[in-house]
Structures are given as C-alpha cells and as structure tokens.
Design an enzyme around this catalytic site. Structure first.
Site, PDB file in Angstrom:
ATOM      1  N   ARG A  26       5.804   6.805   6.045  1.00 36.35           N
ATOM      2  CA  ARG A  26       5.255   6.257   7.143  1.00 36.35           C
ATOM      3  C   ARG A  26       6.121   5.044   7.547  1.00 36.35           C
ATOM      4  NH1 ARG A  26       0.185   5.856   3.114  1.00 36.35           N
ATOM      5  NH2 ARG A  26       2.026   5.664   1.997  1.00 36.35           N
TER       6      ARG A  26
ATOM      7  N   PHE B 115       2.636   2.927  -9.837  1.00 33.63           N
ATOM      8  CA  PHE B 115       3.184   1.490 -10.080  1.00 33.63           C
ATOM      9  C   PHE B 115       3.917   0.669  -9.343  1.00 33.63           C
ATOM     10  CE2 PHE B 115       3.309   4.975 -13.775  1.00 33.63           C
ATOM     11  CZ  PHE B 115       2.425   3.935 -14.714  1.00 33.63           C
TER      12      PHE B 115
ATOM     13  N   ASP C   5       6.754  -0.051  -8.138  1.00 32.98           N
ATOM     14  CA  ASP C   5       7.988   0.360  -8.342  1.00 32.98           C
ATOM     15  C   ASP C   5       9.233   0.764  -7.138  1.00 32.98           C
ATOM     16  OD1 ASP C   5       6.940   2.644  -7.562  1.00 32.98           O
ATOM     17  OD2 ASP C   5       7.270   3.893  -9.133  1.00 32.98           O
TER      18      ASP C   5
ATOM     19  N   THR D 194       3.377   7.185  -6.859  1.00 29.09           N
ATOM     20  CA  THR D 194       3.221   6.548  -8.201  1.00 29.09           C
ATOM     21  C   THR D 194       2.095   5.277  -8.115  1.00 29.09           C
ATOM     22  OG1 THR D 194       4.958   4.901  -8.260  1.00 29.09           O
ATOM     23  CG2 THR D 194       5.323   7.356  -8.570  1.00 29.09           C
TER      24      THR D 194
ATOM     25  N   ASP E 232       0.823  -1.179  -0.165  1.00 28.70           N
ATOM     26  CA  ASP E 232      -0.064  -0.156   0.005  1.00 28.70           C
ATOM     27  C   ASP E 232       0.790   1.153  -0.178  1.00 28.70           C
ATOM     28  OD1 ASP E 232      -2.664   1.237   0.286  1.00 28.70           O
ATOM     29  OD2 ASP E 232      -1.619   2.086   2.211  1.00 28.70           O
ATOM     30  N   HIS E 233       1.925   1.249   0.838  1.00 29.21           N
ATOM     31  CA  HIS E 233       2.872   2.331   0.802  1.00 29.21           C
ATOM     32  C   HIS E 233       3.778   2.536  -0.444  1.00 29.21           C
ATOM     33  CE1 HIS E 233       2.248   2.821   5.512  1.00 29.21           C
ATOM     34  NE2 HIS E 233       1.128   2.588   4.668  1.00 29.21           N
ATOM     35  N   ASP E 234       3.888   1.611  -1.247  1.00 29.79           N
ATOM     36  CA  ASP E 234       4.333   1.921  -2.575  1.00 29.79           C
ATOM     37  C   ASP E 234       3.427   2.755  -3.633  1.00 29.79           C
ATOM     38  OD1 ASP E 234       5.623   1.640  -5.109  1.00 29.79           O
ATOM     39  OD2 ASP E 234       5.404  -0.550  -5.228  1.00 29.79           O
TER      40      ASP E 234
ATOM     41  N   HIS F 214      -6.396  -4.254   7.826  1.00 35.84           N
ATOM     42  CA  HIS F 214      -6.552  -3.775   9.079  1.00 35.84           C
ATOM     43  C   HIS F 214      -7.210  -4.685   9.942  1.00 35.84           C
ATOM     44  CE1 HIS F 214      -6.470   0.517   7.506  1.00 35.84           C
ATOM     45  NE2 HIS F 214      -5.347  -0.018   7.177  1.00 35.84           N
TER      46      HIS F 214
ATOM     47  N   GLU G 251       5.785   3.680  11.138  1.00 34.22           N
ATOM     48  CA  GLU G 251       4.594   3.418  11.854  1.00 34.22           C
ATOM     49  C   GLU G 251       4.479   2.444  12.661  1.00 34.22           C
ATOM     50  OE1 GLU G 251       0.619   2.748  12.188  1.00 34.22           O
ATOM     51  OE2 GLU G 251       1.814   1.006  11.310  1.00 34.22           O
TER      52      GLU G 251
END
Ligand SMILES: *[C@@H]1O[C@H](CO)[C@@H](O)[C@H](O)[C@H]1NC(C)=O
Ligand SMILES: *[C@@H]1O[C@H](CO)[C@@H](O)[C@H](O)[C@H]1NC(C)=O
Ligand SMILES: *[C@@H]1O[C@H](CO)[C@@H](O)[C@H](O)[C@H]1NC(C)=O
Length: 731
Positions: free
Chosen positions: A391, A316, A318, A314, A232-234, A489, A394
């Site tokens: 993040r 993608f 990546d 982005t 998700d953080h990508d 979650h 976290e």
C-alpha cells in the site's frame, strides 16, 4: 452394515459410504471430484477477475472499488493461501449442498463430513500445507536475525505472529448464522432485538464533515496521523479474495446490490447527501478472504469452525513495510547485483540525487492510469512504487516515509560496510535490517504510543520491559486490525501539506487535496520530491478528532476518487468490515476492557460526555450493545494525554503489550543486541533520520509534537546515531 449411495450435485456424482451407526464417510473419489470441480470454478473466477481488472485499467475505467480491490490483492504466498482457502471453502460447500439436498431432516451438513474427510479435502486443496510446522532447526541464525515471515520467532508455536496466519480473536465472533455470514447480511434479521442501521446511514448522520473547516490538534503534528498508518502497515493487512463476482451465481459485485459471497455491498440510504433521493445504488464491498478451513468446515485443524480472516503481515514490529513479509518479495526488494546489502532503488529517477523507491514491474499499472485520467497538468505516467507493503502508494505522505526508510537502510548498510570491510552483502543487509527493527520498536514505544493511549495506559501496560514470555501469543487480534487501530482515520487532514525551506506553503508545489494525493508517485518524482512533504508532516498539525467533526469528506466522499466514478466512504467501509469480520458490538468490548456498560441513553451520554451524540447513536442503533465497535471507540472522549478514548486505549495497549512480550527478538531481550548497541538504540531519533536522508536542515526535535519554527533544531545539533558498537573486533 455398510452401504453406498450416489447423488448428483452440479453434474457431480458423490458416492457416500454410510455406516448405519457411525458418521457418514465420503469416498475418496467423491472428494477428489468435488475438489477438482471447486478448483475449476475458483480458477475460472480468478481468471475472469484478472482479465477484467487488466481490461478496466487499460480502458481507463478503473473505479475506486477496483482501486481498493487492487490494493487488497493478495500476492505471493498470500495469494497461494487465499486461493487454497477459496478451493477448500468451495469444495466443502459443494459437498454440503449435495448432502443437504439428499438429507430429508435438517441436520447440520458439516456434521456429516468427518474430520478425516476434511483432512483429505485440506490436503487436496493445499490448505494442509499452510499449517505445516516449519523446520526451525535448519534455519540459520535464528537467534540473531528475524526470518522474513517471522516463522520460528516462537520456538514452540512456530507460526505465532508469522505472516499469512489468521487474526486471533479476543472475544468470540458474532456471525449471523454463527459460522460465516456477516452481521447484517440479512437486513431484516435483528441483533439484540433491533435492526442494524445501514452503515452509510450512520456515516452520514454521525461522521460527516462537508466543509474545509477542520479543528487542528493543539499538540500533535500530522506525522502522528501518517505514522499510525505507517505502523499499521507493518502489522496488519487483511487480503480479499481476488474474485469480483459471486462463486455461486456469477453476479458481479460491482454491478449489483445482491449479497452473495464475496459481495457484501453497502446499501445507500434514501436521501443520501451525495446520491440524493431514492437512490438504488450500492457501494461495492468485497468480503475479506477466509483463512483456510474456516467458516464452513465444521471442526478442523483442532480449531472451531467459524470464519477467520487472515493477516498477511507479521505481528512484530520488524519494519516489514520496508522489507516484505514473504521471502520472494524480500529478495525482489534487495539489490543483489552488488554485495553491499542494499535495497533496490529507482534506476530511472532520483530526488535531487537522493534515492527513490523502485517501480513495480506489474502489468496492471494503477498509478499510470490514474495519472492519465486526472486533469492535473503536471501528471505524468509513472508506474507505482514498490515497497515491502503493497500500500506504499496510497498517499504521498505514506510514500515519503517508505522512501525515507529505504534511504536509511541503505545509509546504514554503507556505514556498516565502512566499519566492517569484511562483511558481505547478506550480513550487511541483516544487520541494517535489525537496526531498523530496533529503531521502530524504540520510536513506537518511547515516542508514539504515549501520544495515542496517554500516560496512564503506558504506566499500566507498556512501561518497563517485562522480558520475553514464550507463552504470550503476539498475533494481531481481529478487533485491533478492524476497529481500534483505525482510530487515526479521524486525524487525517483534508490536505497533504507541502512546505518550503521556511516551512511556509510551497510556492511551486502547493498542498494537494487528499484525494489528489492518492496513488500519485509522479508527485514525488516530478514535484519537488520528499522534502516538502516531510516538512508538511512535521510542520503542520494533525486534524483533531472531535465528536461533532469526525471524518473529513475527503475520506468519506472522495476515497480513491480519480474520475467521476462512485467514490468510496472510509467510515462505511470500516463499519461494514467490522460486520464482515463478525466483531461483537461496543458493549461487549467495553466489558472485555473492564469498563462500564452503558445500557440507556442517560448512561451512554455520561460515558460519551455528550447528550446529543448519545441520542443520535441510539436513534440509529436502538441499543448501545449494537453500536459498531469502531464507531463506539472513536466517539469516546480522549483519555488524558491521548488521542483515543478508554476502549481503544485498552485494546491498543493490550495489543502492543503482546507484540512486545511475545517477541523473542525484541530489542531489549537479553542477547538480541549487545549492551552497547542497546545504549545506541535508546538514543534513536526520528528527527535525525530525517536529517540524514533529506535536504532538510531544520526540524522539530520531537517530530510528533507540534511547535513553531522558531523552536526547531538545526540538524547539526542533533546527535548522529552511534554505530560504533557494531564494529566487530577482528582477531
Ligand atoms: C449445528 O451447528 C450449530 C453451529 O455450529 C450448533 O450450534 C448446533 O448445535 C448444531 N446443531 C446440531 C443439530 O448439531
Ligand atoms: C545496486 O547497487 C549498485 C552499486 O551500489 C548500483 O550501482 C545500482 O544502481 C543498484 N541497483 C539497484 C536496482 O538498486
Ligand atoms: C516481477 O518481478 C518478480 C520478481 O523478480 C517476477 O517474479 C515477476 O515475474 C515479474 N513480473 C513481471 C510482470 O515482469
């Protein structure tokens, strides 16, 4: 005939030139004055918020909502984009208000501001610059390497999938006023002839797990959960405006239950299990920042006027969470003091000689404050780590994945340098980064998504690569970021497990409760480093999401709780966020996915395979149409072999299908890698990446799948990644 009139608004004189038969045009100087006033107001609000944040952190009184806000702070290019959007939003509101005051009849004020005038406002506020088409022709190596922001991935629509562009919508927004106010902004307004329940009420009634009995997933490890957050953080990050008080009336979002942009506080119901009877309190909630020129401007940039939210990452796969999604950040993360293509590492500490993430140089230091105010004996004040995504601190599980991948990049860069002694730092960096991108495309599609959406959706949408299609827009959809990809979650364990070499509870460093593992880089620096945490991820099961035990109170009652301050509730945040973003309700999305639309309790019970849950939901919502889509999605029984129901399986599969097909630099696209390189990438092994970069010597060969230690594999028996296809023949 042409005439001019002036009117006073907030100490500002607007002079209008009106054509009797045509639309009103504002004079250039009136627009300039409005923009200057808007900029002054916004700058003051930003400055107030900045000082207030620093002050609170210094006074050790940072509240959980401060933490969330600092976490969602826009930085770099994102900050410029958000600020421009705030300028424009406010300037248009100023002009609208004065026009409205002048107009006797109630016509839409936005219709009075012409497209040409909006364009002038956009130029003056910096919004136009955000839309400018980048010069792809002059960017080097576009066929070989990704740009950091992913502009020019698509050569025709050069901003598709790039960072700091709006989320796309697969269904039209449903704002209360049709343009920008969230659903439920006015709690007395009905939706489908029913009042919306308070999100906190729904959270209390439907999602609560107050004890520590958690059902474990029979098949999957806790790595599946944290890998969801990692990917998700990508892909998605929705910035807030940095302001903490209302532009219009100066009310501090933290101190009031009043709804006034950007404050959209979460009202606490009476008889709340945490707050008791007759509670008047609210949890602070800040609206996501609007994208430039959306929400109050009428028709501009050839698009509709509804408020849109921004994605600062982005679209993608990546590995932007390692490298950053804007150029300044990406440069900052590199080690440019040597020509080896390395990422910057921590120069103060190592983990038994292995690399750690560098510390942030930011003056507001949440992690140190957090260490200072905790009652944990081992806590030491260290700054937060810095990584490509903001993040990374976290929770320590997530931080461990960031650290692991930093090490893998540097391992690859060093190995490539041995193979190709003539390559300079830039080439080494880009080639290592490209391999990392390939790794995660393989791992996500081959290993991860199967466990989430199950084999049927894989077969239907995500199996054989269909080739690149430049007409597919890969942009992340609002419903994916705000609802569907928040499924994990409900798979989060209340502990961050730490295990020893025998995969037993660690004697020296026992597993902390989750809320004691938020923003604690010191646990990585001083409590045994990465290995115990990674063992905990691959050696322990995920929490199983069940319909009667959905979200643990570590997330529902103790989110970002560092001291006695009001902790947040992740379930409430998710539903309030969905309303802030104007996501349509549960049934509209079922329809979008070609699924049945249960209209009454009997039908809903059939879809959910659960009479009691259907009744509880309808007691709260009245109609299935109104169920917040995130909640409806996570309440569905799993698809075969997956960990989400049919609605989220459809939304997640659809998003990943677009991310793959709309990516010109997808690893399987012709010409991106050589055939031999693709053969290597097919063998990508997350287990081996763990082996190569830690002191761990035994791992499950499929780290997402839970097995007992007797079935683990010795690292030496897992084949190494074959880099030989990257050796360049020098003639
Ligand atoms: C005012 O704006 C709303 C929303 O854009 C639109 O539905 C409505 O038709 C407009 N009214 C007039 C009088 O133009
Ligand atoms: C940069 O690389 C050099 C050479 O490998 C190393 O000595 C130095 O510690 C690195 N610096 C940082 C900040 O990573
Ligand atoms: C942190 O580093 C960045 C990038 O080098 C720099 O632009 C910024 O000014 C630094 N901030 C502080 C507080 O030193």
């Amino acid at each position: 005939m042409k005439w001019v009139f002036c009117l006073m608004a907030a100490g500002l004189c607007l002079c209008l030139q009106s054509h009797v038969d045509a639309e009103t045009r504002l004079s250039r100087s009136a627009i300039e004055k409005a923009v200057i006033e808007a900029k002054d107001t916004v700058d003051l609000a930003y400055e107030y918020s900045r000082r207030e944040s620093i002050e609170r952190v210094r006074r050790n009184s940072a509240s959980p909502s401060d933490v969330l806000r600092l976490l969602k702070q826009p930085l770099g290019q994102t900050r410029l984009a958000v600020r421009s959007a705030d300028y424009m939003h406010f300037a248009v509101n100023l002009i609208k208000r004065s026009l409205e005051r002048h107009q006797k009849r109630s016509i839409n004020a936005t219709d009075l501001i012409s497209e040409e005038d909006l364009q002038v406002i956009a130029d003056l506020t910096g919004c136009s610059a955000r839309r400018r088409v980048p010069p792809c022709k002059t960017t080097p190596n576009l066929d070989k390497f990704r740009t950091i922001s992913s502009v020019c991935n698509n050569r025709k629509n050069t901003r598709w999938g790039s960072s700091n562009t709006p989320f796309t919508r697969w269904l039209p927004a449903e704002y209360q006023d049709g343009i920008s106010l969230p659903k439920g902004w006015d709690p007395r307004r009905t939706v489908n002839r029913r009042l919306l329940p308070l999100v906190r009420e729904v959270s209390n009634q439907i999602l609560r797990i107050a004890d520590y009995r958690v059902e474990n997933d029979p098949l999957y490890t806790h790595l599946v959960t944290i890998f969801g957050q990692w990917t998700d953080h990508d892909l998605t990050f929705t910035p807030h405006s940095p302001v903490i008080r209302s532009f219009s009336n100066g009310i501090d979002c933290d101190k009031s239950c009043e709804r006034t942009d950007p404050c959209f506080p979460i009202k606490i119901p009476r008889q709340d299990p945490r707050f008791g009877r007759n509670s008047e309190e609210c949890m602070p909630f800040y609206r996501s920042a609007p994208a430039c020129g959306s929400g109050n401007t009428g028709h501009i940039f050839g698009a509709s006027n509804v408020r849109e939210q921004m994605n600062s990452l982005t679209a993608f796969i990546d590995v932007g969470q390692v490298y950053g999604a804007d150029d300044t950040k990406a440069i900052f993360l590199r080690n440019l003091s040597s020509d080896e293509g390395l990422l910057r590492v921590n120069t103060k500490f190592t983990d038994n000689g292995r690399e750690l993430l560098p510390f942030t140089n930011m003056s507001v230091n949440m992690c140190a404050t957090r260490a200072r105010i905790t009652n944990d004996v081992n806590a030491q004040e260290v700054p937060c780590f810095v990584a490509g995504d903001e993040r990374s601190n976290e929770n320590i599980g997530l931080t461990s994945l960031h650290t692991l991948m930093l090490r893998e990049h540097n391992r690859l860069a060093r190995a490539l340098a041995k193979l190709n002694p003539l390559w300079g730092g830039e080439r080494l960096y880009q080639e290592a980064r490209k391999i990392m991108g390939g790794y995660f495309q393989v791992l996500t599609f081959r290993d991860y998504l199967l466990h989430i959406v199950g084999p049927d959706f894989i077969a239907k949408q995500l199996s054989t690569y269909p080739g690149y299609d430049e007409n597919v827009d890969p942009s992340i959809s609002n419903v994916f970021a705000t609802a569907a990809y928040r499924f994990a979650h409900l798979m989060v364990q209340p502990f961050m497990f730490r295990l020893d070499e025998k995969y037993q509870e660690h004697h020296d460093f026992p597993s902390p409760l989750l809320h004691k593992a938020f923003f604690t880089p010191w646990r990585i620096v001083f409590e045994g480093g990465l290995d115990p945490i990674l063992r905990g991820l691959v050696g322990h099961r995920a929490k199983l999401n069940t319909q009667d035990r959905m979200m643990h109170d570590e997330l529902r009652e103790r989110l970002f709780k560092f001291s006695s301050e009001l902790a947040l509730d992740l379930a409430s945040l998710n539903m309030q966020r969905g309303r802030d973003h104007a996501l349509p309700g549960y049934l509209k999305w079922r329809e979008f996915c070609g699924l049945s639309q249960p209209k009454n309790q009997r039908q809903l019970a059939k879809v959910l395979e659960n009479d009691k849950l259907a009744k509880s939901l309808l007691d709260l919502y009245g109609k299935p149409d109104n169920i917040d889509v995130w909640l409806g999605g996570v309440a569905e029984p799993f698809v075969r072999g997956g960990r989400v129901g049919p609605l989220f399986a459809c939304l997640i599969a659809t998003q990943f299908q677009k991310i793959r097909q709309g990516d010109r630099l997808w690893w399987e696209n012709e010409g991106v890698f050589t055939e031999a390189q693709r053969e290597s990438l097919k063998q990508t092994s997350l287990a081996r990446i763990i082996c190569d970069n830690t002191g761990i010597t035994e791992v499950p060969e499929q780290p997402f799948q839970y097995t007992t230690m007797s079935k683990f594999t010795k690292c030496r028996n897992i084949p190494a990644f074959n880099l030989s296809p990257w050796k360049e023949n020098v003639k």
